[in-house]
Design a protein around this motif. Sequence first.
Motif, short mmCIF file in Angstrom:
data_model
loop_
_atom_site.label_atom_id
_atom_site.label_comp_id
_atom_site.label_asym_id
_atom_site.label_seq_id
_atom_site.Cartn_x
_atom_site.Cartn_y
_atom_site.Cartn_z
N ALA A 92 -14.65 37.90 -2.75
CA ALA A 92 -15.82 38.08 -3.61
C ALA A 92 -15.38 38.69 -4.93
O ALA A 92 -14.30 39.26 -5.04
CB ALA A 92 -16.85 38.97 -2.93
N SER A 93 -16.23 38.56 -5.94
CA SER A 93 -15.93 39.09 -7.27
C SER A 93 -17.18 39.73 -7.86
O SER A 93 -18.26 39.15 -7.80
CB SER A 93 -15.46 37.94 -8.17
OG SER A 93 -15.29 38.38 -9.48
N LEU A 94 -17.00 40.93 -8.42
CA LEU A 94 -18.10 41.64 -9.05
C LEU A 94 -17.69 42.05 -10.45
O LEU A 94 -16.67 42.71 -10.64
CB LEU A 94 -18.47 42.90 -8.25
CG LEU A 94 -19.53 43.81 -8.85
CD1 LEU A 94 -20.87 43.10 -8.96
CD2 LEU A 94 -19.66 45.10 -8.04
N THR A 95 -18.49 41.65 -11.43
CA THR A 95 -18.31 42.08 -12.82
C THR A 95 -19.49 42.98 -13.18
O THR A 95 -20.65 42.60 -12.98
CB THR A 95 -18.25 40.87 -13.77
OG1 THR A 95 -17.14 40.06 -13.41
CG2 THR A 95 -18.12 41.31 -15.22
N HIS A 146 -14.32 43.59 -12.15
CA HIS A 146 -14.12 43.66 -13.60
C HIS A 146 -15.18 44.61 -14.14
O HIS A 146 -16.37 44.41 -13.88
CB HIS A 146 -14.29 42.29 -14.26
CG HIS A 146 -13.42 41.22 -13.70
ND1 HIS A 146 -12.08 41.11 -14.02
CD2 HIS A 146 -13.69 40.22 -12.83
CE1 HIS A 146 -11.57 40.08 -13.39
NE2 HIS A 146 -12.51 39.53 -12.65
N LEU A 147 -14.76 45.65 -14.86
CA LEU A 147 -15.70 46.58 -15.46
C LEU A 147 -15.46 46.61 -16.97
O LEU A 147 -14.32 46.77 -17.40
CB LEU A 147 -15.51 47.99 -14.92
CG LEU A 147 -16.14 48.34 -13.57
CD1 LEU A 147 -15.56 47.54 -12.45
CD2 LEU A 147 -16.01 49.81 -13.30
N THR A 157 -9.88 45.01 -12.98
CA THR A 157 -9.66 44.99 -14.42
C THR A 157 -10.74 45.86 -15.05
O THR A 157 -11.93 45.62 -14.83
CB THR A 157 -9.75 43.56 -14.99
OG1 THR A 157 -8.84 42.72 -14.28
CG2 THR A 157 -9.43 43.53 -16.47
N ILE A 158 -10.33 46.87 -15.80
CA ILE A 158 -11.27 47.83 -16.36
C ILE A 158 -10.96 48.02 -17.83
O ILE A 158 -9.83 48.30 -18.20
CB ILE A 158 -11.18 49.18 -15.62
CG1 ILE A 158 -11.41 48.97 -14.12
CG2 ILE A 158 -12.17 50.19 -16.20
CD1 ILE A 158 -11.09 50.17 -13.26
N LEU A 195 -5.81 48.10 -16.87
CA LEU A 195 -6.63 49.13 -17.48
C LEU A 195 -6.44 49.12 -18.99
O LEU A 195 -5.31 49.10 -19.46
CB LEU A 195 -6.25 50.51 -16.93
CG LEU A 195 -6.30 50.68 -15.42
CD1 LEU A 195 -5.75 52.05 -15.03
CD2 LEU A 195 -7.70 50.51 -14.90
N ARG A 196 -7.55 49.16 -19.74
CA ARG A 196 -7.50 49.23 -21.20
C ARG A 196 -8.62 50.14 -21.68
O ARG A 196 -9.75 50.01 -21.22
CB ARG A 196 -7.70 47.85 -21.83
CG ARG A 196 -6.56 46.91 -21.66
CD ARG A 196 -6.71 45.63 -22.51
NE ARG A 196 -8.02 45.35 -23.03
CZ ARG A 196 -8.88 44.47 -22.49
NH1 ARG A 196 -8.59 43.81 -21.42
NH2 ARG A 196 -10.05 44.25 -23.05
#
Length: 183
Positions: free
Chosen positions: A96-99, A124-125, A150-151, A176-177
């Motif tokens: 599953a994928s949550l943005t 992904h945040l 990925t944040i 992270l960025r």
Amino acid sequence: MSSPNEITVTTFTDLLNANDGLISLREAILAPLDGIREKAIFLGEGTYTLSLDGTESPETRDFDIHSSMTIVGLGASRTIIDGKQLDRIFEVFPHASLTLSNLTITNGRAVDKGGAIYSQGTIHLTQTVLHNNSANFGGAIFNDQNAIATIAGSVFSNNGVYGKHGAGGNNGSHGLREITFRT
């Protein structure tokens, strides 16, 4: 006209009632997908609060993510998802994928992993604040083995692992960025 996979939440209340004419965040998450495309959920200004307690299931406690979806708010200071210390807020299952974008996730609490988010899939945040969440491992986020996170442009503030400060735990991969950590 929006697509069947675009859902606008119309109530701040955590409820399941197909006949009330309202769409809660939980109902939007549980709504079936039309085809194979990702589901997009839009939140307005205000606080969306977890309140359905009971035995762990998709209908109660945390929001279980079993498919690909994006949840978009109007800005971290304007759109808030509050766990009320009832449970963690999101559990992302394998495959599953949550943005999450433009919102605040606060007051999640888990006795094990991930106070705000426990991910076994992909998260992904962007422009998201994780505030005042706690767990035994990964106060804000626990990213399980083989999971991906990925944040970018997000803030972690006042999250804790029991007895310690804790932004997140990570066993998977991450990018992270522009992340701000505050205690």
